[in-house]
Design an enzyme around this catalytic site. Sequence first.
Site, PDB file in Angstrom:
ATOM      1  CG  ASP A  47      -1.870   1.149   1.255  1.00 15.01           C
ATOM      2  OD1 ASP A  47      -2.929   1.034   0.626  1.00 15.01           O
ATOM      3  OD2 ASP A  47      -1.551   2.195   1.877  1.00 15.01           O
ATOM      4  CE1 TYR A  52       0.543   7.718   2.651  1.00 17.55           C
ATOM      5  CE2 TYR A  52       0.946   5.453   2.005  1.00 17.55           C
ATOM      6  CZ  TYR A  52       0.150   6.404   2.591  1.00 17.55           C
ATOM      7  OH  TYR A  52      -1.057   6.016   3.136  1.00 17.55           O
ATOM      8  CE  LYS A  77      -3.746   4.586   0.387  1.00 25.52           C
ATOM      9  NZ  LYS A  77      -2.347   4.500   0.820  1.00 25.52           N
ATOM     10  CG  HIS A 110      -4.510   9.624   0.214  1.00 31.99           C
ATOM     11  ND1 HIS A 110      -3.149   9.561   0.042  1.00 31.99           N
ATOM     12  CD2 HIS A 110      -4.727   9.159   1.468  1.00 31.99           C
ATOM     13  CE1 HIS A 110      -2.583   9.080   1.126  1.00 31.99           C
ATOM     14  NE2 HIS A 110      -3.516   8.841   2.016  1.00 31.99           N
ATOM     15  CG  LEU A 192      -0.411  -2.591  14.334  1.00 32.00           C
ATOM     16  CD1 LEU A 192       1.101  -2.757  14.218  1.00 32.00           C
ATOM     17  CD2 LEU A 192      -1.041  -3.833  14.985  1.00 32.00           C
ATOM     18  CE  LYS A 232       6.796   2.745   9.383  1.00 28.27           C
ATOM     19  NZ  LYS A 232       7.361   3.139  10.699  1.00 28.27           N
ATOM     20  CB  SER A 233       6.957  -2.883  10.887  1.00 20.55           C
ATOM     21  OG  SER A 233       8.080  -2.883  11.752  1.00 20.55           O
ATOM     22  NE  ARG A 238       8.423  -3.537  16.669  1.00 19.27           N
ATOM     23  CZ  ARG A 238       8.508  -2.295  17.138  1.00 19.27           C
ATOM     24  NH1 ARG A 238       8.356  -1.265  16.310  1.00 19.27           N
ATOM     25  NH2 ARG A 238       8.720  -2.092  18.420  1.00 19.27           N
ATOM     26  CG  ASN A 242       3.362  -6.698  12.217  1.00 22.39           C
ATOM     27  OD1 ASN A 242       3.302  -7.035  13.404  1.00 22.39           O
ATOM     28  ND2 ASN A 242       3.780  -5.502  11.852  1.00 22.39           N
TER      29      ASN A 242
HETATM   30  N1  LIG Z   1      -5.424   6.208   3.550  1.00 21.74           N
HETATM   31  C1  LIG Z   1      -4.890   6.913   4.521  1.00 21.74           C
HETATM   32  O1  LIG Z   1      -5.238   8.088   4.720  1.00 21.74           O
HETATM   33  C2  LIG Z   1      -3.842   6.295   5.390  1.00 21.74           C
HETATM   34  C3  LIG Z   1      -3.425   6.957   6.544  1.00 21.74           C
HETATM   35  C4  LIG Z   1      -2.470   6.349   7.348  1.00 21.74           C
HETATM   36  C5  LIG Z   1      -1.957   5.113   6.991  1.00 21.74           C
HETATM   37  N2  LIG Z   1      -2.353   4.492   5.836  1.00 21.74           N
HETATM   38  C6  LIG Z   1      -1.800   3.186   5.401  1.00 21.74           C
HETATM   39  O2  LIG Z   1      -1.897   2.269   6.474  1.00 21.74           O
HETATM   40  C7  LIG Z   1      -0.591   1.766   6.774  1.00 21.74           C
HETATM   41  C8  LIG Z   1      -0.475   1.403   8.238  1.00 21.74           C
HETATM   42  O3  LIG Z   1      -0.780   2.517   9.066  1.00 21.74           O
HETATM   43  P1  LIG Z   1       0.315   3.309   9.925  1.00 21.74           P
HETATM   44  O4  LIG Z   1       1.633   3.131   9.293  1.00 21.74           O
HETATM   45  O5  LIG Z   1      -0.180   4.697  10.116  1.00 21.74           O
HETATM   46  O6  LIG Z   1       0.218   2.641  11.359  1.00 21.74           O
HETATM   47  P2  LIG Z   1       0.232   1.157  11.982  1.00 21.74           P
HETATM   48  O7  LIG Z   1       0.570   0.145  10.948  1.00 21.74           O
HETATM   49  O8  LIG Z   1      -0.998   1.017  12.781  1.00 21.74           O
HETATM   50  O9  LIG Z   1       1.425   1.284  13.028  1.00 21.74           O
HETATM   51  C9  LIG Z   1       2.766   1.490  12.645  1.00 21.74           C
HETATM   52  C10 LIG Z   1       3.569   1.683  13.942  1.00 21.74           C
HETATM   53  O10 LIG Z   1       3.515   0.495  14.724  1.00 21.74           O
HETATM   54  C11 LIG Z   1       4.819  -0.011  14.931  1.00 21.74           C
HETATM   55  N3  LIG Z   1       4.741  -1.475  14.812  1.00 21.74           N
HETATM   56  C12 LIG Z   1       4.508  -2.193  13.689  1.00 21.74           C
HETATM   57  N4  LIG Z   1       4.485  -3.507  13.952  1.00 21.74           N
HETATM   58  C13 LIG Z   1       4.707  -3.631  15.281  1.00 21.74           C
HETATM   59  C14 LIG Z   1       4.819  -4.739  16.147  1.00 21.74           C
HETATM   60  N5  LIG Z   1       4.698  -5.982  15.698  1.00 21.74           N
HETATM   61  N6  LIG Z   1       5.073  -4.508  17.472  1.00 21.74           N
HETATM   62  C15 LIG Z   1       5.202  -3.243  17.930  1.00 21.74           C
HETATM   63  N7  LIG Z   1       5.109  -2.149  17.161  1.00 21.74           N
HETATM   64  C16 LIG Z   1       4.873  -2.337  15.847  1.00 21.74           C
HETATM   65  C17 LIG Z   1       5.694   0.606  13.861  1.00 21.74           C
HETATM   66  O11 LIG Z   1       7.015   0.772  14.333  1.00 21.74           O
HETATM   67  P3  LIG Z   1       8.344   0.453  13.450  1.00 21.74           P
HETATM   68  O12 LIG Z   1       8.070   0.912  12.035  1.00 21.74           O
HETATM   69  O13 LIG Z   1       9.383   1.257  14.137  1.00 21.74           O
HETATM   70  O14 LIG Z   1       8.582  -1.025  13.544  1.00 21.74           O
HETATM   71  C18 LIG Z   1       5.025   1.959  13.672  1.00 21.74           C
HETATM   72  O15 LIG Z   1       5.451   2.866  14.671  1.00 21.74           O
HETATM   73  C19 LIG Z   1       0.320   2.918   6.339  1.00 21.74           C
HETATM   74  O16 LIG Z   1       1.668   2.543   6.266  1.00 21.74           O
HETATM   75  C20 LIG Z   1      -0.315   3.283   5.035  1.00 21.74           C
HETATM   76  O17 LIG Z   1       0.037   2.342   4.032  1.00 21.74           O
HETATM   77  C21 LIG Z   1      -3.306   5.066   5.038  1.00 21.74           C
END
Ligand SMILES: NC(=O)c1ccc[n+]([C@@H]2O[C@H](COP(=O)([O-])OP(=O)(O)OC[C@H]3O[C@@H](n4cnc5c(N)ncnc54)[C@H](OP(=O)(O)O)[C@@H]3O)[C@@H](O)[C@H]2O)c1
Length: 279
Positions: A47, A52, A77, A110, A192, A232-233, A238, A242
């Site tokens: 994604d 980004y 997006k 988006h 997460l 995302k990680s 991780r 995941n």
């Molecule tokens: N459409 C939209 O408007 C929109 C908005 C936001 C996000 N997104 C999409 O959704 C994806 C995921 O959302 P997100 O990146 O905001 O947040 P997320 O995936 O909920 O959380 C990412 C955070 O959690 C940590 N993490 C990941 N796996 C972990 C684990 N197993 N244990 C502990 N901590 C962990 C990561 O740290 P580290 O990276 O340091 O490991 C990072 O700080 C994005 O990357 C993007 O592709 C879309």
Amino acid sequence: MPVTIPTLRLNNGVEIPQLGFGTYKLPPAQTRDLVLRAFDAGYRHVDTAQMYRNEREVGQAVSAGGLPRSEVFVTTKLNNAFHAHDDALAAFDRSLDALGTDYVDLFLIHWPVPALGLYPQAWAALEEILASGRARAIGVSNFQPAHLDRILKTGTVVPAVNQVEVHPYLRQDEVRAYGAAHGIVTEAWSPLGRGTVLGDPVIAGVAARHGVTPAQAVLRWHVQRGDVVFPKSATPERIVENADIFGFTLDDADVAAIDALDRDGRTGSHPDTENRTDR
Ligand SMILES: NC(=O)c1ccc[n+]([C@@H]2O[C@H](COP(=O)([O-])OP(=O)(O)OC[C@H]3O[C@@H](n4cnc5c(N)ncnc54)[C@H](OP(=O)(O)O)[C@@H]3O)[C@@H](O)[C@H]2O)c1
């Protein structure tokens, strides 16, 4: 051992892997290698977004990974500044160029950017892109029911997905129910809660009962609700952790306990008031 990830069928018959790899905020210099790590772990869905600024590195990983293009599901997006019809078409061409591919699997608006009011026009452009075969499916992101109502009225294609913030602290029942009623798959972004839910004692308890980590318990909860997720990680261990969520099942009591954590735990912008076009 790489995991095998189940797919969901979108409303136009296209299959989407239910777990993908999120790339928001991945450092560009590391993006290619981290996406390759994800492919090694079994992920087949990435994604990304124009916003980004890492489409080029994602595309490099898709090429370098050596997988047939048809085995990798790529989403990107449309950025907020490009909702006018011709701008949307031109921005899509730039995405294909950056990704180094002649089609994407899923192209999304988006954000609705309600103050601009151009999302029905952007949707018309996405419908043309779909008809041209350069996107296998089209959808939206951060659309509230009122925004969906409007494009269902003005458009001819029902969005395949709505990608919205969903996690145990923001269940999004109303938006998800709207999607279910109209054949729109919900994709849960920030599954997460950007880490905010991982210290929760209820989640720790569920995880301990199943001998898994809090992140795995939360991702499993999403998958059992039928949503698509892409955590995302930037941490290789991780990324593997995941994806390892298909060997256990939460029972009804676990699901109810996590459901009960719902609150106003939004970590990102609210779609009704996110009107920036400069990101
Ligand atoms: N459409 C939209 O408007 C929109 C908005 C936001 C996000 N997104 C999409 O959704 C994806 C995921 O959302 P997100 O990146 O905001 O947040 P997320 O995936 O909920 O959380 C990412 C955070 O959690 C940590 N993490 C990941 N796996 C972990 C684990 N197993 N244990 C502990 N901590 C962990 C990561 O740290 P580290 O990276 O340091 O490991 C990072 O700080 C994005 O990357 C993007 O592709 C879309």
